[in-house]
Write an enzyme that holds these catalytic residues in place. Sequence first.
Site, mmCIF file in Angstrom:
data_model
loop_
_atom_site.group_PDB
_atom_site.id
_atom_site.type_symbol
_atom_site.label_atom_id
_atom_site.label_comp_id
_atom_site.label_asym_id
_atom_site.label_seq_id
_atom_site.Cartn_x
_atom_site.Cartn_y
_atom_site.Cartn_z
ATOM 1 C CG ASP A 36 -6.966 -3.020 -3.019
ATOM 2 O OD1 ASP A 36 -7.655 -2.204 -2.355
ATOM 3 O OD2 ASP A 36 -5.700 -2.829 -2.994
ATOM 4 C CG HIS A 55 -5.618 -2.579 0.510
ATOM 5 N ND1 HIS A 55 -5.040 -2.178 -0.636
ATOM 6 C CD2 HIS A 55 -4.990 -2.181 1.606
ATOM 7 C CE1 HIS A 55 -4.085 -1.465 -0.074
ATOM 8 N NE2 HIS A 55 -3.996 -1.498 1.274
ATOM 9 C CB SER A 115 -1.040 -0.087 1.361
ATOM 10 O OG SER A 115 -1.785 0.914 1.245
#
Length: 712
Positions: free
Chosen positions: A649, A684, A564
């Site tokens: 995601d 995610h 991320s």
Amino acid sequence: MLITKLKSAVTVIFYVGTFGFLLLVSACNKHDETRAPLAKKIAHTERLNDDIRLDYYYWLREKDNPEVKKYIEAENQYTNKLMESSESLQNKLVDEFCKRNFNEDYEVPQQKGEYYYYTKMIQAMQYPVYCRKKKSSGSKEEVILDQNKIAGKKNYFKIATFEMSDDQKYMAYCVDSLGYETNSIYIKDIESGKILKDCITNASSNFIWASDNRTIFYTKMDQDYRANRVYKHRLGEASSRDEFVYYEKDDSYQILLYKSSSNRYIFIGAGNISTTETYYIDAFHPDMKPKLVYPRQENLEYYVYDSGPNFYILTNDKAKNFKVVVAPISNPSKKLWKDVIPYRQETKIDELKVFKNFLALFEREKGEQKIEIVDLRSKSRHYVKFDEAAYTLGYDVNSNYYGDILSFRYSSFINVPSLLNYNMGTREKKVVGGISGVRNYSADNYKTEKVLVGTSDGKKVPVILVYKKGIVKDGSNPMVLTGYGAYNKANEAKFSSEIVSLLDRGCIYGIAHIRGGGEIDGGWYEEGKLLKKKNSFSDFIACAEYFIKEKYTSGKRLAIWGRSAGGLVIGTVVNMRPDLFKAAVAENPFVDVLNTMLDPSLKGTVQEYEEWGDPNNKIFYDYIKSYSPYDNVKEQTYPDMLILGALKDTRVSYWEPLKWTAKLREKKRGNSMLILKIYEDGDHTGGSQQLENYRRTAFKYAFMLNRLGIEK
């Protein structure tokens, strides 16, 4: 069409029907018996702030475009082909993970009323089993929910959280069966074992029971996955009759519900990255209208707790690292706030736990976590003592408001997570629970180390290391270095049984606490955000240089990875200093920063202006463009790279890693490996099944180990 020139290779162009024009690398590439797909280029022009950007891979955002789908399939097939040689290593890693963990692996329990609640993994099962046991010794385990049974044959089935009613008779749990982090809330009657007809759809994973044991407050999300509405549901009624409670109209704000430890109040916290506002409701009278504690004020954060006639408030009011104030519940206006724990420049307060007779403050001082206890009767203060140099404390554990026992989680790189009870009066500490079933592991075989790395501007970046005893600093050790550095989030050094597989193969594993993270203090965070974001990247590079210079490892044996916002770090540093790293893994990476921050329709964009800046403003536009990995891909050699993404995601869209890979293929020189995998299932944070997540971790580890010269 620009034709990429590769060293010692001839580039061939031809037409492939379903893909349009693709560039295909020559079979001279030593990594490749097949040929790497390179996406076609379609010019897309963006004009803003006196700048013109040409984006040839913008079209890959078209999720329903058949050519996009087939390009993803081609990338996945190419990756699988190149990773075939590591399949035996992947299988061996998965086998190691399972053998360490699958022995009825119990999670650290939570206390609620007279019960301990916990989950356990059972061998050959994909999902956890939810259990409880009375605190009294010799009590029997009670299975309250078996996720394996209710998941059926679904590929994805995640229970994000569950909440027990105060009387322990009902269990509310939320289910995401698609992977888009949109949940349905179900309620189970524990005594009868039946799941009630009540079903709340399109909810977030944040909900709270009122103290009447009949009412649930929950939040709903808008089309951008922002929790912006609060409703209340009464048992036995149709969700269509649920009553509206609160609406947050500011697009930069989200809502968080939480309950006081005394169970007297339900709080509605609204806020963005830098500002909060709180309302409260009497939990025993859920029909009460929300009352405001103090109206929102830009850059003022405050978090509310109760004890007796007072609210205790954790706030950054003239206190960058936070302080604690007290105010009467009858009139909690800011002008009546009085300091209880004054601001201390060297001490950051992460969390506050309020009891009838004590306060427990979870603090950080020079990067070290501490727990400070304050006796509200005698005003005396002391710290809980710990032996290790680096460890992680978890404060998301329920404790009895009326008692003297503080419950918290403890973990470190080498010690498995445990639940500790600390008597705040007698200062006695006792382990009362923890993860069991970690086999083939002994903490005595490993060592942790804390290193402070100097930067060019005079800062000291803490790095927590773990490795197997006997390591010699001669430059030959394989090393994996990771970092995050965003959102004031602390990237903790906690136990992972999977990392043990790296350590047992001679790897050094390190977490760099780079600026932008929450490991030090408020200033450390502020120096790694907005117009100071580049400090995060220079810190990470300084750490890599240090470990090479001090012969912990070498550039040929150093792998880096991040997820991320940590993936942003990876994407940026491989643009800046590709020579430092042998391999890089970027997982769900936030790499198309400028395009994402210019698209307010995406989840979180408006809220994230406080973190990255609003690029509609030229100052932020120019700064973001100067580091955004996608916008700064160069014609240069890159380390071997594995890029991972997820089709569903909602936080970092699949097209960010996809576009980045396409551009890297076009620009990069040399014959380093570049592979991409886009998962169809999962969100995610990964998949919902234990074994599937083990396989994903093994895939990532096998890539790094293989590139570092470790094949077994």
